[in-house]
Scaffold this motif. Structure first.
Motif: not given
Length: 198
Positions: A68, A100-101, A104, A108, A110, A126-129, A185, A187
């Motif tokens: 990650v 978050a992990v 995703s 990932p 993060i 924040k993630d983009s999952g 994602g 937040t």
């Protein structure tokens, strides 16, 4: 016939062990939640500097997640401090980083951001999952609530992590909120009152 087949037996034992570990995790999370809600003698708060504390917590978490990518953007100067129970703040961060992990996709990335937004110290993860559907957002802090029950069960989610995080944040005089767009994602924003360094 399957009981005498070593391969079938191994698969069955592994499935049983996975279920046992899942149940053990749920029991531990329930105990943590109960303590967060009913602890009559909470641990004493300490004045900490968020820059050092958050960065070290993320580094420790990152060390067990080598696949990650963690990026931090922390804007706290030496005068910024907050008064919290340190191990409770670390538990909050671990829950949010783990989520978050967990939710995703691909490799990932993060982001951990921080800044002083007077009168609060603000920390964002924040993630983009996979994101959270709008209809589920009002319920994510409810105990045992899982957005996608089939997917969450595969990933080991119990629906207790965010409930625990919320109780611990509130015990430390803070606020927690979540914004999310499905497939884009999530937040999570933490806010704690700024403390004065004595």
């Amino acid at each position: 016939m399957g009981k005498s087949d070593p391969e079938v037996l191994d698969v069955s034992l592994e499935a049983a062990m996975q279920e046992f570990r899942r149940m053990e995790g749920i029991v531990q999370e329930l105990l943590m939640l109960t303590r967060a809600e009913t602890d009559l003698a909470p641990a004493p708060k300490e004045t900490i500097k968020p820059f050092e504390f958050v960065r070290q917590s993320v580094e420790r978490f990152a060390s067990v997640h080598p696949d990650v990518i963690f990026k931090d953007d922390l804007h706290f100067d030496e005068a910024v401090a907050m008064e919290v129970v340190p191990h409770e703040l670390e538990q909050i961060l671990l829950i949010l980083l783990d989520n978050a992990v967990k939710y995703s996709t691909g490799r990932p990335v993060i982001w951990v951001e921080g800044a002083l937004r007077a009168p609060y110290v603000e920390i964002k993860i924040k993630d983009s999952g996979i994101g959270i559907p709008a209809k589920d957002l009002p319920h994510v802090f409810d105990r045992f609530y899982r957005v996608d029950k089939a997917r969450t069960r595969e990933q080991g989610g119990s629906g207790l992590g965010l409930a625990i995080a919320k109780r611990l944040v509130e015990r430390n005089g803070g606020q927690i909120s979540i914004s999310s767009v499905e497939h884009q994602g999530t937040t999570v924003t933490l806010r704690f009152p700024k403390a004065v360094i004595k």
